[in-house]
Motif scaffolding. Sequence first.
Motif, mmCIF file in Angstrom:
data_model
loop_
_atom_site.group_PDB
_atom_site.id
_atom_site.type_symbol
_atom_site.label_atom_id
_atom_site.label_comp_id
_atom_site.label_asym_id
_atom_site.label_seq_id
_atom_site.Cartn_x
_atom_site.Cartn_y
_atom_site.Cartn_z
ATOM 1 N N ASP A 100 -30.421 -5.487 -23.560
ATOM 2 C CA ASP A 100 -29.628 -4.515 -22.813
ATOM 3 C C ASP A 100 -30.435 -3.899 -21.668
ATOM 4 N N ASP A 101 -30.692 -4.704 -20.627
ATOM 5 C CA ASP A 101 -31.491 -4.227 -19.501
ATOM 6 C C ASP A 101 -30.851 -3.039 -18.793
ATOM 7 N N LYS A 106 -28.930 1.804 -25.278
ATOM 8 C CA LYS A 106 -28.409 3.093 -24.827
ATOM 9 C C LYS A 106 -28.730 4.151 -25.876
ATOM 10 N N GLY A 107 -30.007 4.459 -25.986
ATOM 11 C CA GLY A 107 -30.453 5.426 -26.986
ATOM 12 C C GLY A 107 -31.173 6.579 -26.344
ATOM 13 N N THR A 108 -30.772 7.805 -26.688
ATOM 14 C CA THR A 108 -31.415 8.970 -26.078
ATOM 15 C C THR A 108 -31.793 10.035 -27.102
ATOM 16 N N PHE A 109 -30.893 10.318 -28.039
ATOM 17 C CA PHE A 109 -31.054 11.466 -28.909
ATOM 18 C C PHE A 109 -32.299 11.366 -29.781
ATOM 19 N N CYS A 143 -39.780 -3.065 -25.185
ATOM 20 C CA CYS A 143 -38.912 -2.505 -24.154
ATOM 21 C C CYS A 143 -38.349 -3.575 -23.241
ATOM 22 N N ASN A 144 -37.548 -3.108 -22.272
ATOM 23 C CA ASN A 144 -37.052 -3.970 -21.206
ATOM 24 C C ASN A 144 -38.165 -4.216 -20.191
ATOM 25 N N PRO A 145 -38.051 -5.259 -19.373
ATOM 26 C CA PRO A 145 -39.093 -5.531 -18.375
ATOM 27 C C PRO A 145 -39.324 -4.341 -17.455
ATOM 28 N N GLY A 146 -40.575 -4.030 -17.220
ATOM 29 C CA GLY A 146 -40.936 -2.961 -16.304
ATOM 30 C C GLY A 146 -41.018 -1.587 -16.909
ATOM 31 N N ASP A 147 -40.576 -1.422 -18.160
ATOM 32 C CA ASP A 147 -40.657 -0.114 -18.804
ATOM 33 C C ASP A 147 -42.090 0.160 -19.261
#
Length: 294
Positions: free
Chosen positions: A265-266, A198-201, A231-235
């Motif tokens: 953390d999908d 959960k990272g955005t900044f 990354c997570n799968p599909g990213d």
Amino acid sequence: MKKLFSAVIFALTVLVVPEASATNYTLWIHGKNGGGTQIGNYNDFSNWGPSSTAAGVNKKAVNWNGSQKISSQNGYIRDALDCFCTGNNWCYIAVHSAGNLQIGYALSLYGGSARYKKNATPNASGVCGNTDGTTQTGWNIKWVDVASGAAGGSELADMGEWAVSDPIVGDLVTTTSRAMYDHNATRSKWFYMFAGAKGTFYAGILPGQDDEAVSYHSTGGVSGTSGGSYCNPGDWFCSGTLNTGTNACSNGKAKWSYHSVSLRDDGEAYNHHANGNWAGIVGTVRADVVKYAY
């Protein structure tokens, strides 16, 4: 797997030393800074959250000055390991962020050394007395749970996004963290990695999936001399997918030995911060410890 391993170790302990009872402890090692915790006070959980919260059997807070270099503070971690993880006593270890560097450093550089068996009764400085004057090799550790591990460093340190006056920031430069000790030398202790996304900044600085402070290359225990974009799968726009368990990443990059991803953390639900209430990715480790550290 954890339950089976713990049961086997406990059974072996009882068989080898039937005349003495073993006590299990759960040691919590915080990360960078640490929120003004009291060094040597194993009951000070102010970095984590309410001390009344369940967090494993006989929980102890291993506090150190989280603004200073790992090498200068690692003695406090070794004091705690000596206190509670020698003789007939065994430990579960839970760490957060740079606490991953602390336990990895201790095991790699000191885990093969002779340690005096201690009585689990610390003085005001957090140091315990000897039991019978005998020693053992290393510490009795069942496994290590890692919340957002920073043993691979963070690009926030690389780019100077953290206060450069804190000596620990130099240790968290990705190339420095990865060269600090042999990350494969865990003394056969399993590191179970919990990686938040959960990272955005800081998305433009941290490569791949991140939890606002550390990226998957570190939180997932991916080997190498520098970080990568996982990354997570599909990213898209990543060099590979961080696979769970001990499996290599999708681009073939292996994890360090005895490192296994327990949580990827999908759903991008967990950030880096405990927020003084066992929150974020720390909460997932706390739940795991409550379930398995008994």
